[in-house]
Design a protein around this motif. Structure first.
Motif, PDB file in Angstrom:
ATOM      1  N   THR A  78     105.869  29.248  49.660  1.00 51.20           N
ATOM      2  CA  THR A  78     105.988  30.199  48.562  1.00 51.20           C
ATOM      3  C   THR A  78     105.290  29.665  47.319  1.00 51.20           C
ATOM      4  O   THR A  78     105.072  28.460  47.180  1.00 51.20           O
ATOM      5  N   LEU A  92     114.169  34.079  49.456  1.00 47.95           N
ATOM      6  CA  LEU A  92     113.360  33.830  50.651  1.00 47.95           C
ATOM      7  C   LEU A  92     114.060  34.327  51.918  1.00 47.95           C
ATOM      8  O   LEU A  92     113.527  34.184  53.008  1.00 47.95           O
ATOM      9  N   GLN A 136     105.790  35.194  49.722  1.00 44.18           N
ATOM     10  CA  GLN A 136     105.828  34.409  50.960  1.00 44.18           C
ATOM     11  C   GLN A 136     104.406  34.221  51.460  1.00 44.18           C
ATOM     12  O   GLN A 136     103.614  35.157  51.488  1.00 44.18           O
TER      13      GLN A 136
END
Length: 158
Positions: A78, A92, A136
């Motif tokens: 990330t 996440l 991401q």
């Protein structure tokens, strides 16, 4: 030939890249993003199964969070500023039955020429606990990454 990390790029470049991915556009052409071109096992980890495939022209620094040293080497990264382990788990979408408590982090350098997949982390059930929404990046081939020294998660100063 060793490539160097491009320093001095305007912060605006990074913001534009992240904003265009966030809003579902290809950062190179501005066209709407299509179905994620990542290998099938990664597609559903991106919000609405959308991501952008990018082959890097410059080295790129990313962060990976983990808790078990055996899981330090992985394919998910990330650029999102993670303010705490709890925040990392939520944004996440790290389901706790997977074992990632996000207690450690490591910075990696992805070399120029590497193909990466950029998007937004999809939610995991239950969505109230794991809503996703963080940036991401998936790097399928991690063999050429330069791994930094792992450290305990410290609250980030964003």
């Amino acid at each position: 030939m060793t490539s160097k990390i491009r320093r001095g790029l305007p912060a605006l470049f990074t913001l534009v890249l992240l904003a265009t991915v966030t809003f579902g556009q290809d950062p190179n052409s501005g066209a709407p993003a299509v179905q994620c071109a990542a290998p099938a096992r990664y597609v559903d980890t991106f919000q609405k199964a959308k991501c952008v495939e990018v082959t890097l022209r410059y080295d790129l620094k990313l962060m990976r969070v983990f808790s078990n040293d055996n899981a330090r080497l992985g394919t998910y990264f990330t650029t999102t500023c993670l303010m705490s382990p709890r925040y990392a788990i939520r944004k996440l979408a790290l389901k706790q039955e997977w074992g990632n408590r996000a207690t450690k982090m490591v910075e990696v350098t992805v070399p120029a020429g590497t193909t990466i997949y950029i998007g937004i982390a999809a939610f995991q059930d239950p969505e109230t606990l794991y809503p996703g929404g963080a940036q991401q990046t998936v790097v399928v081939d991690i063999s050429k990454l330069v791994w930094g020294t792992p450290r305990r998660f410290i609250s980030a100063r964003c």
